[in-house]
Motif scaffolding. Structure first.
Motif, PDB file in Angstrom:
ATOM      1  N   SER A 411       1.657 -22.555  -3.694  1.00 35.41           N
ATOM      2  CA  SER A 411       1.529 -22.668  -2.237  1.00 35.41           C
ATOM      3  C   SER A 411       0.608 -21.596  -1.668  1.00 35.41           C
ATOM      4  O   SER A 411       0.095 -21.739  -0.548  1.00 35.41           O
ATOM      5  N   ALA A 412       0.364 -20.525  -2.437  1.00 36.13           N
ATOM      6  CA  ALA A 412      -0.521 -19.455  -1.959  1.00 36.13           C
ATOM      7  C   ALA A 412      -1.956 -19.937  -1.792  1.00 36.13           C
ATOM      8  O   ALA A 412      -2.763 -19.276  -1.139  1.00 36.13           O
ATOM      9  N   GLY A 417      -7.145 -21.692   3.684  1.00 38.24           N
ATOM     10  CA  GLY A 417      -7.512 -22.863   4.468  1.00 38.24           C
ATOM     11  C   GLY A 417      -8.091 -23.932   3.557  1.00 38.24           C
ATOM     12  O   GLY A 417      -7.542 -24.252   2.501  1.00 38.24           O
ATOM     13  N   ASN A 418      -9.216 -24.487   3.965  1.00 39.01           N
ATOM     14  CA  ASN A 418      -9.876 -25.502   3.151  1.00 39.01           C
ATOM     15  C   ASN A 418     -10.821 -24.905   2.119  1.00 39.01           C
ATOM     16  O   ASN A 418     -11.421 -25.618   1.320  1.00 39.01           O
ATOM     17  N   LYS A 419     -10.989 -23.588   2.165  1.00 34.11           N
ATOM     18  CA  LYS A 419     -11.895 -22.905   1.262  1.00 34.11           C
ATOM     19  C   LYS A 419     -11.183 -22.604  -0.057  1.00 34.11           C
ATOM     20  O   LYS A 419     -10.043 -22.155  -0.072  1.00 34.11           O
ATOM     21  N   ASN A 459     -15.630 -17.904  -3.363  1.00 32.31           N
ATOM     22  CA  ASN A 459     -15.979 -19.239  -2.929  1.00 32.31           C
ATOM     23  C   ASN A 459     -16.554 -20.088  -4.053  1.00 32.31           C
ATOM     24  O   ASN A 459     -16.911 -21.238  -3.844  1.00 32.31           O
ATOM     25  N   HIS A 460     -16.678 -19.500  -5.222  1.00 29.04           N
ATOM     26  CA  HIS A 460     -17.240 -20.222  -6.353  1.00 29.04           C
ATOM     27  C   HIS A 460     -16.261 -21.297  -6.792  1.00 29.04           C
ATOM     28  O   HIS A 460     -15.088 -21.033  -6.954  1.00 29.04           O
ATOM     29  N   GLY A 504      -6.859 -23.206  -6.341  1.00 28.06           N
ATOM     30  CA  GLY A 504      -6.571 -24.633  -6.300  1.00 28.06           C
ATOM     31  C   GLY A 504      -6.939 -25.238  -4.973  1.00 28.06           C
ATOM     32  O   GLY A 504      -6.826 -24.609  -3.918  1.00 28.06           O
ATOM     33  N   SER A 505      -7.438 -26.468  -5.004  1.00 21.78           N
ATOM     34  CA  SER A 505      -7.757 -27.222  -3.798  1.00 21.78           C
ATOM     35  C   SER A 505      -7.431 -28.673  -4.078  1.00 21.78           C
ATOM     36  O   SER A 505      -6.863 -29.018  -5.127  1.00 21.78           O
ATOM     37  N   SER A 506      -7.789 -29.549  -3.177  1.00 23.11           N
ATOM     38  CA  SER A 506      -7.558 -30.973  -3.395  1.00 23.11           C
ATOM     39  C   SER A 506      -8.518 -31.549  -4.418  1.00 23.11           C
ATOM     40  O   SER A 506      -8.374 -32.696  -4.839  1.00 23.11           O
TER      41      SER A 506
END
Length: 562
Positions: A411-412, A417-419, A459-460, A504-506
């Motif tokens: 969850s961290a 945000g979306n980044k 951001n990589h 992790g992201s979508s």
């Protein structure tokens, strides 16, 4: 010499310690005392060591009211009565520990029990102190009488300096010290640790003997040399020497077959007979050659392990088998409750031996598997979130098996945000089980300049971001690596670039481990790739680009609290 030799059997005593040359303890600076202790200067004269102990123990900051020699003379008759020392029962808090005779004569052997009983009378708050008989017996060699030895033992027990740990006096402190030793072995004695894992289902049970090696099995000339340094430098010395003992045991006995039921006895026998393999000087030299092991690291591990035990209600040793608390808090993976499509019980136990000891008290709990829950990344997150730490296992279509220990809740990832941003701590590591077993941990501390790559790395969106961690020099020894327990803040490293272990992201998952090894998984959890550095001639975790056959996520179930 006779002044301090009342309780000594000189026929057993090391001849080198019987020098009658008059010597005085003239130095006072800590650095000089440390040098003399490590060099064994006080071992040259029995009287000199006695004076050194008096001075060092007399300088220990103690409680305002600490029992002294006068107290002993007042109470010994009331407590002991007319019973002979050999017939005196020991208090329960010494846990049926050995009472080493070392080089004591008959009078000294009986005096040890009398002193321990009087100590128990004056320290009702002590609940578990198995090292006390050995410490008492050792100090009695260098005492004029029983009362003086009693006073010195009391000063060690009554130390009130919060930064100076001496002897464990509670089951919580002792048990957490065993867990801490296990963490340190896992980090600094990897070859010996692998051997212990191979021959024992419960390695922590083996490591719980570590204080007995020092205070019980180690011969008199060795334990005295260790105690010299211990009184000057503190508790960390004990860990260092115990690690050195395990290293030497692995070197001398590692090539011989060891059975699970005898490994504890084998180590004890090796320590008892250590004189045939290693000198006291060589033992201490090995102990202080362990790099990067600091007092701060030990304190942090000890605190974390104590908190883990307290959360599970493990603060005292229960004698009754019917007690709701477990007598033995050291757990292994239970075969009857474990089922995985990726690893066997033996392989999971190997993994369990790598994780921090405070979580080794838990049992594995399957949270997510692609076989049952499908290959949705959002479903992966929903099943994994709320659990910390977690274990990721991957089996590829090429039969390769790899994975990662993840210290932080997924969850961290939302904090950025979306980044796509990295989080997690240096406890994270990646590993390979098939075709060969290998674990990769954080090595950035060897070259801190690698942590200054700049915040843009956050951001990589590929595994290359995590692969900035390897050293750029030659092969790294296990002792050159920082314990994964420590986070970047303890070394003033930029946290944004020094703690890039999970992201992790979508769209993807990135997990960065040590030695340049990293995992990248795509959104459908069907494909992945690895990034690795060749400077160590390491084999990659698995194929550079791979297809996932099965993926599992395991949590840690607290069996102590249901």
């Amino acid at each position: 010499m006779e002044e301090y030799g009342r309780f000594v059997d000189w026929d057993k005593m090391d001849a080198g310690a019987q020098s009658q040359e008059a010597k005085e303890l003239s130095c006072g600076e800590l650095q000089e005392l440390k040098q003399l202790a490590r060099q064994g200067y006080w071992a040259k004269s029995h009287a000199l060591r006695a004076k050194a102990y008096q001075r060092l123990i007399g300088g220990i900051p103690c409680r305002t009211v600490t029992p002294d020699a006068g107290v002993y003379r007042d109470i010994v008759g009331k407590i002991v009565g007319r019973r002979g020392g050999g017939a005196l029962p020991l208090p329960e808090f010494v846990d049926d520990s050995l009472v080493p005779t070392y080089c004591l004569n008959a009078e000294g052997v009986g005096a040890v029990r009398k002193i321990i009983l009087c100590v128990a009378n004056q320290f009702p708050d002590i609940s578990f102190c198995p090292a006390l008989p050995s410490v008492t017996a050792l100090l009695l060699h260098y005492s004029r009488d029983e009362a003086e030895c009693f006073e010195q033992v009391c000063r060690i027990l009554a130390c009130n300096d919060p930064s100076r740990r001496l002897i464990d006096q509670t089951f919580l402190a002792f048990e957490s010290s065993c867990m801490t030793f296990g963490d340190l072995v896992n980090k600094y004695c990897q070859a010996a640790h692998k051997l212990m894992v191979a021959v024992s289902e419960d390695v922590l049970q083996v490591y719980s003997d570590w204080q007995r090696w020092l205070f019980g099995e180690l011969p008199m000339p060795y334990v005295a040399r260790v105690f010299d340094v211990f009184l000057v430098e503190g508790y960390k010395v004990l860990y260092r020497v115990a690690l050195a003992l395990l290293k030497f045991f692995h070197k001398v006995r590692g090539g011989r077959p060891l059975a699970a039921e005898s490994v504890q006895q084998d180590i004890r026998a090796f320590v008892r007979d250590i004189g045939s393999a290693v000198s006291p000087e060589r033992l201490l030299e090995k102990a202080f050659a362990i790099r990067l092991l600091s007092r701060k690291e030990i304190q942090l591990l000890q605190l974390a392990n104590e908190k883990a035990l307290q959360r599970k209600g493990i603060t005292v040793k229960h004698k009754s088998v019917a007690s709701p608390q477990r007598q033995n808090v050291h757990l292994a993976v239970h075969a009857e409750n474990f089922k995985s499509e990726i690893v066997s019980v033996k392989e999971m136990r190997d993994i369990w031996s790598w994780i921090p000891e405070r979580f080794a008290l838990c049992q594995p709990l399957l949270l997510f598997t692609t076989s049952e829950h499908g290959c949705s990344l959002s479903r992966f997150y929903s099943h994994s979130e709320g659990h910390e730490p977690t274990l990721l296992l991957i089996k590829t279509t090429a039969k390769e098996v790899c994975g990662a220990y993840l210290s932080t809740d997924w969850s961290a990832r939302r904090r950025g945000g979306n980044k796509l941003s990295f989080f997690g701590t240096g406890e994270c590591f990646v590993f390979r089980l098939q075709p060969e077993v290998e674990r990769y941990e954080w090595v950035i501390i060897r070259h801190p300049e690698l942590a200054s790559a700049g915040p843009e790395a956050e951001n990589h969106s590929s595994a290359a971001a995590a692969s900035r961690l390897p050293s750029s020099s030659g092969p790294a020894e296990p002792s050159d690596r920082l314990s994964p327990f420590l986070s970047a803040r303890h070394f003033n490293l930029p946290s944004k670039t020094a703690s890039m272990f999970m992201a992790g992201s979508s769209e993807c998952i990135i997990i960065g481990g040590g030695d340049g090894q990293a995992l990248y998984l795509d959104a459908d959890l069907n494909h992945g790739r690895t990034s690795h550095c060749n400077t160590f001639n390491n084999q990659p975790l698995c194929s550079e680009s791979f297809q996932i056959s099965v993926l599992e996520v395991w949590g840690f179930r607290d069996t102590m609290n249901g």
